[in-house]
Design a protein around this motif. Structure first.
Motif, PDB file in Angstrom:
ATOM      1  N   ALA A   9       0.862  -1.185   0.000  1.00 43.09           N
ATOM      2  CA  ALA A   9       0.000   0.000   0.000  1.00 43.09           C
ATOM      3  C   ALA A   9       0.898   1.234   0.000  1.00 43.09           C
ATOM      4  N   LYS A  10       0.288   2.405  -0.085  1.00 44.09           N
ATOM      5  CA  LYS A  10       1.097   3.632  -0.128  1.00 44.09           C
ATOM      6  C   LYS A  10       0.449   4.741   0.702  1.00 44.09           C
ATOM      7  N   THR A  11       1.243   5.730   0.995  1.00 40.69           N
ATOM      8  CA  THR A  11       0.655   6.920   1.580  1.00 40.69           C
ATOM      9  C   THR A  11       1.275   8.146   0.917  1.00 40.69           C
ATOM     10  N   GLY A  15       1.632  16.733  -1.563  1.00 42.04           N
ATOM     11  CA  GLY A  15       1.246  17.017  -2.945  1.00 42.04           C
ATOM     12  C   GLY A  15      -0.095  16.492  -3.408  1.00 42.04           C
ATOM     13  N   GLU A  16      -0.903  15.864  -2.507  1.00 37.40           N
ATOM     14  CA  GLU A  16      -2.230  15.469  -2.980  1.00 37.40           C
ATOM     15  C   GLU A  16      -2.980  16.739  -3.411  1.00 37.40           C
ATOM     16  N   HIS A  17      -3.830  16.590  -4.370  1.00 44.08           N
ATOM     17  CA  HIS A  17      -4.619  17.661  -5.001  1.00 44.08           C
ATOM     18  C   HIS A  17      -3.761  18.576  -5.888  1.00 44.08           C
ATOM     19  N   SER A  18      -2.665  19.146  -5.366  1.00 43.50           N
ATOM     20  CA  SER A  18      -1.855  19.993  -6.250  1.00 43.50           C
ATOM     21  C   SER A  18      -1.245  19.163  -7.383  1.00 43.50           C
ATOM     22  N   VAL A  19      -1.039  17.836  -7.147  1.00 46.48           N
ATOM     23  CA  VAL A  19      -0.485  16.971  -8.202  1.00 46.48           C
ATOM     24  C   VAL A  19      -1.425  16.911  -9.421  1.00 46.48           C
ATOM     25  N   VAL A  20      -2.723  17.110  -9.169  1.00 39.06           N
ATOM     26  CA  VAL A  20      -3.706  17.100 -10.279  1.00 39.06           C
ATOM     27  C   VAL A  20      -3.415  18.264 -11.241  1.00 39.06           C
ATOM     28  N   VAL A 147     -11.270   8.934 -12.547  1.00 40.69           N
ATOM     29  CA  VAL A 147     -10.052   9.747 -12.340  1.00 40.69           C
ATOM     30  C   VAL A 147      -9.080   8.991 -11.443  1.00 40.69           C
ATOM     31  N   ALA A 148      -7.832   9.048 -11.821  1.00 39.02           N
ATOM     32  CA  ALA A 148      -6.786   8.487 -10.959  1.00 39.02           C
ATOM     33  C   ALA A 148      -5.457   9.044 -11.438  1.00 39.02           C
ATOM     34  N   SER A 149      -4.612   9.485 -10.504  1.00 41.81           N
ATOM     35  CA  SER A 149      -3.271   9.878 -10.911  1.00 41.81           C
ATOM     36  C   SER A 149      -2.427   8.603 -10.921  1.00 41.81           C
ATOM     37  N   LEU A 151       0.152   7.958  -9.428  1.00 43.73           N
ATOM     38  CA  LEU A 151       1.005   7.900  -8.243  1.00 43.73           C
ATOM     39  C   LEU A 151       0.834   6.596  -7.443  1.00 43.73           C
ATOM     40  N   ASP A 152      -0.420   6.227  -7.158  1.00 48.53           N
ATOM     41  CA  ASP A 152      -0.669   5.067  -6.289  1.00 48.53           C
ATOM     42  C   ASP A 152      -0.109   3.780  -6.890  1.00 48.53           C
ATOM     43  N   THR A 153      -0.440   3.541  -8.169  1.00 46.96           N
ATOM     44  CA  THR A 153      -0.030   2.282  -8.802  1.00 46.96           C
ATOM     45  C   THR A 153       1.485   2.257  -9.022  1.00 46.96           C
ATOM     46  N   ASN A 191     -15.264  10.441  -1.537  1.00 47.77           N
ATOM     47  CA  ASN A 191     -15.385  10.124  -2.959  1.00 47.77           C
ATOM     48  C   ASN A 191     -14.338  10.956  -3.719  1.00 47.77           C
ATOM     49  N   THR A 192     -13.210  10.316  -4.069  1.00 45.19           N
ATOM     50  CA  THR A 192     -12.069  11.046  -4.642  1.00 45.19           C
ATOM     51  C   THR A 192     -12.483  11.858  -5.873  1.00 45.19           C
ATOM     52  N   GLY A 193     -13.255  11.236  -6.782  1.00 47.19           N
ATOM     53  CA  GLY A 193     -13.662  11.928  -8.017  1.00 47.19           C
ATOM     54  C   GLY A 193     -14.412  13.213  -7.706  1.00 47.19           C
ATOM     55  N   ILE A 195     -14.430  14.943  -4.843  1.00 40.45           N
ATOM     56  CA  ILE A 195     -13.601  15.907  -4.100  1.00 40.45           C
ATOM     57  C   ILE A 195     -12.660  16.644  -5.062  1.00 40.45           C
ATOM     58  N   VAL A 196     -12.076  15.899  -6.004  1.00 38.06           N
ATOM     59  CA  VAL A 196     -11.181  16.524  -6.996  1.00 38.06           C
ATOM     60  C   VAL A 196     -11.974  17.556  -7.817  1.00 38.06           C
ATOM     61  N   LYS A 197     -13.233  17.229  -8.150  1.00 41.65           N
ATOM     62  CA  LYS A 197     -14.089  18.145  -8.913  1.00 41.65           C
ATOM     63  C   LYS A 197     -14.427  19.402  -8.096  1.00 41.65           C
ATOM     64  N   THR A 275      -3.875  12.794   4.497  1.00 39.94           N
ATOM     65  CA  THR A 275      -3.164  12.126   3.406  1.00 39.94           C
ATOM     66  C   THR A 275      -4.198  11.579   2.440  1.00 39.94           C
ATOM     67  N   GLY A 276      -3.989  11.811   1.142  1.00 42.94           N
ATOM     68  CA  GLY A 276      -4.982  11.377   0.155  1.00 42.94           C
ATOM     69  C   GLY A 276      -5.988  12.482  -0.109  1.00 42.94           C
ATOM     70  N   ALA A 277      -7.133  12.095  -0.619  1.00 41.14           N
ATOM     71  CA  ALA A 277      -8.091  13.081  -1.125  1.00 41.14           C
ATOM     72  C   ALA A 277      -8.773  13.910  -0.038  1.00 41.14           C
ATOM     73  N   GLY A 278      -8.894  13.370   1.186  1.00 43.91           N
ATOM     74  CA  GLY A 278      -9.622  14.080   2.242  1.00 43.91           C
ATOM     75  C   GLY A 278     -11.116  13.806   2.155  1.00 43.91           C
TER      76      GLY A 278
HETATM   77  C1  MEV Z   1      -5.852  10.927  -4.070  1.00 42.00           C
HETATM   78  O1  MEV Z   1      -5.198   9.842  -3.401  1.00 42.00           O
HETATM   79  C2  MEV Z   1      -4.874  11.965  -4.495  1.00 42.00           C
HETATM   80  C3  MEV Z   1      -5.464  13.134  -5.295  1.00 42.00           C
HETATM   81  O2  MEV Z   1      -4.374  14.021  -5.557  1.00 42.00           O
HETATM   82  C4  MEV Z   1      -6.111  12.697  -6.584  1.00 42.00           C
HETATM   83  C5  MEV Z   1      -5.112  12.154  -7.599  1.00 42.00           C
HETATM   84  O3  MEV Z   1      -3.916  12.475  -7.543  1.00 42.00           O
HETATM   85  O4  MEV Z   1      -5.584  11.429  -8.507  1.00 42.00           O
HETATM   86  C6  MEV Z   1      -6.482  13.887  -4.471  1.00 42.00           C
END
Ligand code: MEV
Length: 318
Positions: A9-11, A15-20, A147-149, A151-153, A191-193, A195-197, A275-278
């Motif tokens: 897994a990851k954490t 940079g979450e959100h700004s990475v978008v 939607v998915a960055s 980063l996780d995978t 719901n990440t999608g 929240i990003v919206k 950490t993550g989408a919030g």
């Molecule tokens: C979600 O884990 C991280 C976000 O930056 C969305 C993304 O990078 O796809 C909120």
């Protein structure tokens, strides 16, 4: 024939959100993993089960439909998508086990997706490398989530601590960042999608205010990279606290997350943030000397995990 694979897994540290918006991010693989085992089945249907997640499903021969025998397997959409891309529909038994709590904000879906694909490639003797696996796993996540960055995978495949630059170049930290962290999670899965919206709308409605915040989040991540390289935990903690403030500005904080962030700091964490989408999900606290105190303080009303970063990425064999 038996194929086995596991993935961490990851954490997200920064940079979450700004990475978008193409700003940099730092994320790391953690010592919680998803494990997948595939064997040939003598039955006329495929079976997918998990004893520790407590579910069992029967798949029809095309893997389009499934019959739920037991439990609530939300994660099954990722496994079906992987099966439909790789598997030839001959009956198999697939067993999933996971030390990553589902919905803990630790990217359980990416860990399960990477482990499932690696086990399937091994089972079918399909050649793959980490680059192709990370790419294919990202495609699966994107197909399921919309939607998915990457980063996780990416992190679940390569392991270690990863820096994703403004132009999407991936750098693997060579330093050993072996400090204890505590993750507190709420079980309320954001719901990440959506929240990003929502963040995008806030940004579009207030560009002069939010654009500089996003740029500052990127600058902060670059300072954090330098602090990690120097082993300056105090600075990393300070930057985590600032990053949390920025995430609050973006509107992804909640009462529960906020409470855990400040409880962690009160119990001795030198930095704590969402950490993550919030919008639910998790917080991460850096607490080199106070891991038990912080874990205990958070654990009073929420769930808690003690984690460490790990260099070990995906692993597989037949
Ligand atoms: C979600 O884990 C991280 C976000 O930056 C969305 C993304 O990078 O796809 C909120």
């Amino acid at each position: 024939m038996k194929a086995i694979a596991s993935a961490p897994a990851k954490t997200i540290l920064f940079g979450e959100h700004s990475v978008v918006y193409d700003e940099p991010a730092i994320a790391g693989a953690v010592n919680k993993r998803a494990y997948v085992e595939i064997t040939k089945s003598d039955r006329d249907k495929s079976i997918l089960r998990s004893y520790d997640l407590n579910f069992e499903v029967e798949l029809d021969t095309k893997h389009k439909k499934y019959i739920l025998k037991k439990g609530k397997p939300g994660i099954i959409r990722y496994i079906l998508e992987a099966l439909n891309r790789v598997h030839d529909h001959t009956p198999i038994e697939m067993t999933l086990s996971s030390s990553v709590p589902i919905g803990s904000g630790l990217g359980s879906s990416a860990a399960v997706t990477v482990a499932t694909l690696a086990a399937l490639y091994r089972y079918h003797n399909i050649r793959f490398n980490k680059k192709s696996l990370a790419h294919d796993a990202h495609m699966v996540e994107q197909a399921v989530q919309g939607v998915a960055s990457p980063l996780d995978t990416l992190v679940s495949t390569y392991g270690g601590l990863v820096y994703l630059s403004r132009n999407k170049k991936v750098e693997h930290f060579k330093v050993n960042f072996n400090v204890p962290f505590v993750v507190g999670y709420t079980h309320k899965h954001g719901n990440t999608g959506k929240i990003v919206k929502d963040v995008r709308n806030l940004k579009n409605n207030n560009p002069k205010i939010i654009n500089p915040v996003i740029t500052s989040m990127g600058n902060l991540t670059n300072y954090a990279k330098q602090a990690i390289l120097k082993g300056d935990f105090k600075k990393v903690g300070e930057l985590m606290n600032i990053n949390h403030g920025f995430l609050d500005v973006l509107g992804v904080n909640t009462l529960e997350l906020s409470r855990m962030v400040y409880v962690a700091r009160g119990a001795g964490a030198i930095g704590s943030k969402i950490t993550g989408a919030g919008g639910g999900g998790s917080i991460i606290a850096l607490c080199p000397d106070k891991v038990n105190e912080v874990a205990r303080a958070i654990n009073k009303s929420d769930n808690v995990l003690k984690i460490r970063f790990t260099r070990k990425g995906v692993s597989s064999r037949v």
